[in-house]
Design a protein around this motif. Structure first.
Motif, PDB file in Angstrom:
ATOM      1  N   GLU A 295       0.810  -1.217   0.000  1.00  9.33           N
ATOM      2  CA  GLU A 295       0.000   0.000   0.000  1.00  9.33           C
ATOM      3  C   GLU A 295       0.848   1.273   0.000  1.00  9.33           C
ATOM      4  O   GLU A 295       0.548   2.211  -0.763  1.00  9.33           O
ATOM      5  CB  GLU A 295      -0.963  -0.006   1.185  1.00  9.33           C
ATOM      6  CG  GLU A 295      -2.092   0.999   1.050  1.00  9.33           C
ATOM      7  CD  GLU A 295      -2.885   0.870  -0.241  1.00  9.33           C
ATOM      8  OE1 GLU A 295      -3.376   1.894  -0.742  1.00  9.33           O
ATOM      9  OE2 GLU A 295      -2.980  -0.262  -0.782  1.00  9.33           O
TER      10      GLU A 295
ATOM     11  N   ASN B  85       2.120   1.701  -3.516  1.00  7.35           N
ATOM     12  CA  ASN B  85       1.024   2.075  -4.406  1.00  7.35           C
ATOM     13  C   ASN B  85       0.644   3.540  -4.218  1.00  7.35           C
ATOM     14  O   ASN B  85       0.392   4.263  -5.197  1.00  7.35           O
ATOM     15  CB  ASN B  85      -0.192   1.183  -4.142  1.00  7.35           C
ATOM     16  CG  ASN B  85       0.039  -0.263  -4.553  1.00  7.35           C
ATOM     17  OD1 ASN B  85       0.834  -0.533  -5.452  1.00  7.35           O
ATOM     18  ND2 ASN B  85      -0.640  -1.185  -3.893  1.00  7.35           N
TER      19      ASN B  85
ATOM     20  N   TYR C 113      -0.449  -3.007  -8.126  1.00  7.10           N
ATOM     21  CA  TYR C 113      -0.917  -1.640  -8.373  1.00  7.10           C
ATOM     22  C   TYR C 113      -2.252  -1.641  -9.124  1.00  7.10           C
ATOM     23  O   TYR C 113      -3.124  -0.814  -8.847  1.00  7.10           O
ATOM     24  CB  TYR C 113       0.133  -0.849  -9.160  1.00  7.10           C
ATOM     25  CG  TYR C 113      -0.196   0.622  -9.243  1.00  7.10           C
ATOM     26  CD1 TYR C 113      -0.336   1.377  -8.085  1.00  7.10           C
ATOM     27  CD2 TYR C 113      -0.392   1.256 -10.458  1.00  7.10           C
ATOM     28  CE1 TYR C 113      -0.657   2.742  -8.136  1.00  7.10           C
ATOM     29  CE2 TYR C 113      -0.701   2.610 -10.538  1.00  7.10           C
ATOM     30  CZ  TYR C 113      -0.837   3.340  -9.355  1.00  7.10           C
ATOM     31  OH  TYR C 113      -1.169   4.681  -9.413  1.00  7.10           O
TER      32      TYR C 113
ATOM     33  N   HIS D 185      -4.791  -2.297  -6.618  1.00  7.46           N
ATOM     34  CA  HIS D 185      -4.978  -1.080  -5.821  1.00  7.46           C
ATOM     35  C   HIS D 185      -5.906  -0.093  -6.553  1.00  7.46           C
ATOM     36  O   HIS D 185      -6.816   0.487  -5.954  1.00  7.46           O
ATOM     37  CB  HIS D 185      -3.612  -0.442  -5.574  1.00  7.46           C
ATOM     38  CG  HIS D 185      -3.656   0.971  -5.105  1.00  7.46           C
ATOM     39  ND1 HIS D 185      -3.965   1.337  -3.812  1.00  7.46           N
ATOM     40  CD2 HIS D 185      -3.421   2.145  -5.783  1.00  7.46           C
ATOM     41  CE1 HIS D 185      -3.931   2.649  -3.692  1.00  7.46           C
ATOM     42  NE2 HIS D 185      -3.593   3.160  -4.868  1.00  7.46           N
TER      43      HIS D 185
END
Length: 255
Positions: A109, A112, A249, A252
């Protein structure tokens, strides 16, 4: 690797062998591929002993004939080749499995979010192979992020931007060892400017990973080169990390 039948027979009878007999057996041990394709008379010429001497010797160590010994050595060569092929393939599987295990433990995270917020993303690999995979990473990032993704194709391009980069941008850098002095000196410049860095390195305690903001590791087992002393490196694990980063990604963005 397990000892082959020929060597076992020699070791069992070694105390009963003369120095001349040992010298012939050493020649056979050192040239198994040649023995596989030679005749007893050819071997006699190469070792300067008679064919009858060699015939008696192979029987002395436990073979019924020279032909049986040659067949046994050929079988050992085939088994050795199959074993080495298996080891090479198994090492590939182990490297990918261990790399995957490291990636699954990562919290992607922050990386990202860095891709989301950076004003520009610079991508660089220190060697030819690393650069190829970083080019692939940059190509995919260009399709995903809304900011410039700048692929740096060589050391001169990399060094030309480190003094103008600021903390709003980020660098993605791949290096096998993470110890190249020129690279580390450049990283320290980026550190002074507080530029976030994502490193891709072989799993080890290296200078680049210690200076980077985020670290992505891969396992890389050198492949023995039977033709030369220099081993071969396969960067498939690095390619796996690149693919994993892109998929993380995309996941995400999907959320």
């Amino acid at each position: 690797m397990a000892i082959n039948n020929f060597d076992q027979k020699v070791l069992k009878t070694k105390k009963k062998l003369t120095q001349n007999e040992i010298s012939v057996l050493q020649f056979i041990h050192q040239h198994p591929n040649d023995i596989n394709q030679t005749t007893i008379s050819d071997l006699a010429k190469k070792t300067n002993f008679s064919s009858s001497f060699i015939s008696k010797l192979v029987k002395k160590i436990g073979y019924s004939s020279f032909a049986e010994m040659r067949l046994d050595i050929k079988s050992s060569i085939v088994k050795k080749a199959e074993s080495e092929e298996y080891d090479i393939l198994e090492n590939q599987n182990t490297d990918i499995t261990k790399t995957n295990s490291l990636l699954l433990q990562m919290n992607f995270e922050p990386i990202n979010q860095l891709f989301d917020s950076a004003s520009a993303i610079y991508v660089y690999g220190t060697g030819h192979s690393q650069n190829n995979y970083m080019r692939e990473l940059s190509r995919n990032l260009m399709a995903l992020v809304k900011v410039p993704v700048i692929f740096l194709s060589g050391q001169s391009e990399f060094q030309s931007v480190i003094y103008t980069a600021d903390q709003s941008s980020c660098f993605i850098i791949a290096s096998t060892t993470g110890e190249t002095k020129v690279l580390i000196d450049a990283i320290k410049v980026l550190n002074l400017a507080q530029v976030p860095i994502v490193s891709f390195t072989k799993f080890s305690d290296n200078a680049l990973s210690s200076l980077a903001t985020y670290n992505l590791f891969y396992y890389l087992t050198p492949i023995h080169n039977p033709s030369m002393n220099r081993n071969i490196r396969s960067y498939l694990p690095l390619a796996y990390v690149v693919d994993f980063v892109i998929r993380e990604y995309v996941n995400h963005l999907s959320k």
